[in-house]
Scaffold this motif. Structure first.
Motif, PDB file in Angstrom:
ATOM      1  N   PRO A  31       0.692  -1.206   0.019  1.00 17.16           N
ATOM      2  CA  PRO A  31       0.088   0.052  -0.117  1.00 17.16           C
ATOM      3  C   PRO A  31       0.841   1.329  -0.089  1.00 17.16           C
ATOM      4  CG  PRO A  31      -0.232  -1.294   2.164  1.00 17.16           C
ATOM      5  CD  PRO A  31       0.543  -1.872   1.289  1.00 17.16           C
ATOM      6  N   ILE A  32       2.101   1.156   0.657  1.00 15.37           N
ATOM      7  CA  ILE A  32       2.915   2.449   0.789  1.00 15.37           C
ATOM      8  C   ILE A  32       3.366   2.734  -0.783  1.00 15.37           C
ATOM      9  CG2 ILE A  32       5.217   3.271   1.432  1.00 15.37           C
ATOM     10  CD1 ILE A  32       4.793   1.477   3.919  1.00 15.37           C
ATOM     11  N   GLY A  33       3.662   1.781  -1.396  1.00  7.78           N
ATOM     12  CA  GLY A  33       4.102   1.764  -2.820  1.00  7.78           C
ATOM     13  C   GLY A  33       3.021   2.264  -3.933  1.00  7.78           C
ATOM     14  N   ILE A  34       1.913   2.012  -3.736  1.00  8.08           N
ATOM     15  CA  ILE A  34       0.482   2.261  -4.252  1.00  8.08           C
ATOM     16  C   ILE A  34       0.452   3.715  -4.161  1.00  8.08           C
ATOM     17  CG2 ILE A  34      -1.764   1.989  -4.863  1.00  8.08           C
ATOM     18  CD1 ILE A  34      -1.462  -1.052  -4.407  1.00  8.08           C
ATOM     19  N   ALA A  35       0.597   4.156  -2.787  1.00 10.43           N
ATOM     20  CA  ALA A  35       0.345   5.535  -2.504  1.00 10.43           C
ATOM     21  C   ALA A  35       1.444   6.433  -3.183  1.00 10.43           C
ATOM     22  CB  ALA A  35       0.304   5.697  -1.051  1.00 10.43           C
ATOM     23  N   ALA A  66      12.227  11.858 -10.166  1.00  8.19           N
ATOM     24  CA  ALA A  66      11.168  11.406  -8.847  1.00  8.19           C
ATOM     25  C   ALA A  66      10.789   9.998  -8.968  1.00  8.19           C
ATOM     26  CB  ALA A  66      10.026  12.169  -9.259  1.00  8.19           C
ATOM     27  N   VAL A  67      10.751   9.381 -10.050  1.00 13.13           N
ATOM     28  CA  VAL A  67      10.470   8.014 -10.206  1.00 13.13           C
ATOM     29  C   VAL A  67      11.826   7.211  -9.577  1.00 13.13           C
ATOM     30  CG1 VAL A  67       9.913   6.092 -11.689  1.00 13.13           C
ATOM     31  CG2 VAL A  67       8.711   8.022 -11.937  1.00 13.13           C
ATOM     32  N   GLN A  68      12.911   7.479  -9.889  1.00  8.63           N
ATOM     33  CA  GLN A  68      13.966   6.850  -9.547  1.00  8.63           C
ATOM     34  C   GLN A  68      14.212   6.867  -7.880  1.00  8.63           C
ATOM     35  OE1 GLN A  68      17.206   8.708 -11.830  1.00  8.63           O
ATOM     36  NE2 GLN A  68      17.117   7.366 -13.663  1.00  8.63           N
ATOM     37  N   GLY A  69      13.933   8.081  -7.437  1.00  2.00           N
ATOM     38  CA  GLY A  69      13.935   8.031  -5.865  1.00  2.00           C
ATOM     39  C   GLY A  69      13.034   7.322  -5.343  1.00  2.00           C
ATOM     40  N   PHE A  70      11.701   7.356  -5.902  1.00  6.52           N
ATOM     41  CA  PHE A  70      10.593   6.218  -5.419  1.00  6.52           C
ATOM     42  C   PHE A  70      11.174   4.962  -5.392  1.00  6.52           C
ATOM     43  CE2 PHE A  70       7.553   3.456  -7.199  1.00  6.52           C
ATOM     44  CZ  PHE A  70       6.759   3.373  -5.951  1.00  6.52           C
ATOM     45  N   VAL A  71      11.740   4.556  -6.524  1.00  6.56           N
ATOM     46  CA  VAL A  71      12.365   3.252  -6.625  1.00  6.56           C
ATOM     47  C   VAL A  71      13.388   2.882  -5.694  1.00  6.56           C
ATOM     48  CG1 VAL A  71      13.553   1.526  -8.089  1.00  6.56           C
ATOM     49  CG2 VAL A  71      11.615   2.832  -9.077  1.00  6.56           C
ATOM     50  N   GLY A  72      14.300   3.994  -5.346  1.00  8.46           N
ATOM     51  CA  GLY A  72      15.436   3.723  -4.573  1.00  8.46           C
ATOM     52  C   GLY A  72      14.852   3.463  -3.163  1.00  8.46           C
ATOM     53  N   VAL A  73      13.849   4.154  -2.857  1.00  9.10           N
ATOM     54  CA  VAL A  73      13.258   4.316  -1.490  1.00  9.10           C
ATOM     55  C   VAL A  73      12.528   2.775  -1.292  1.00  9.10           C
ATOM     56  CG1 VAL A  73      11.416   5.229   0.057  1.00  9.10           C
ATOM     57  CG2 VAL A  73      13.002   6.646  -1.036  1.00  9.10           C
ATOM     58  N   MET A  74      11.975   2.423  -2.142  1.00  8.92           N
ATOM     59  CA  MET A  74      11.178   1.192  -1.958  1.00  8.92           C
ATOM     60  C   MET A  74      12.509  -0.077  -2.126  1.00  8.92           C
ATOM     61  SD  MET A  74       8.182   1.761  -1.834  1.00  8.92           S
ATOM     62  CE  MET A  74       7.369   0.113  -2.046  1.00  8.92           C
ATOM     63  N   THR A  75      13.336   0.143  -2.668  1.00 12.37           N
ATOM     64  CA  THR A  75      14.382  -0.916  -2.718  1.00 12.37           C
ATOM     65  C   THR A  75      15.053  -1.022  -1.340  1.00 12.37           C
ATOM     66  OG1 THR A  75      14.961  -0.593  -5.121  1.00 12.37           O
ATOM     67  CG2 THR A  75      16.678  -1.780  -3.740  1.00 12.37           C
ATOM     68  N   LEU A  76      15.364   0.150  -0.696  1.00 11.59           N
ATOM     69  CA  LEU A  76      15.898   0.263   0.563  1.00 11.59           C
ATOM     70  C   LEU A  76      14.861  -0.324   1.563  1.00 11.59           C
ATOM     71  CD1 LEU A  76      17.492   3.800   0.594  1.00 11.59           C
ATOM     72  CD2 LEU A  76      18.583   1.391   0.694  1.00 11.59           C
TER      73      LEU A  76
END
Length: 92
Positions: A31-35, A66-76
């Motif tokens: 749900p965090i990723g979807i939001a 922005a999308v790369q930052g999102f992917v990085g945060v989700m990976t971490l």
């Protein structure tokens, strides 16, 4: 020939909302990723509408960052979750 039809259909009786709630409790990053994805899309559309004289390529580069930052945060986050689940398990 007798067939036994005593198969439990409790999973079929559950509503869609309860299934989503169980999934969210099991894997909290979904749900965090979807939001976050929805927020990036809304931000991108807002910036596209109000970009003024900015070129489209510059706008797309900003959106890509922005999308790369999102992917990085989700990976971490997933890495931390895996660490907690597999390596930092408390001894029973």
């Amino acid at each position: 020939m007798s067939t036994n039809n005593d198969v439990s259909l409790s999973s079929y009786d559950e509503g869609q909302e309860s299934k989503c709630t169980q999934k969210a409790k099991k894997a909290s990053f979904i749900p965090i990723g979807i939001a976050d994805f929805a927020a990036i899309v809304v931000y991108g559309l807002y910036k596209l509408k109000s970009r003024g004289n900015t070129k489209m390529s510059v706008h797309l580069i900003h959106l890509c960052v922005a999308v790369q930052g999102f992917v990085g945060v989700m990976t971490l986050g997933m890495g931390y979750s895996m660490y907690r689940e597999f390596w930092a398990k408390p001894e029973l």
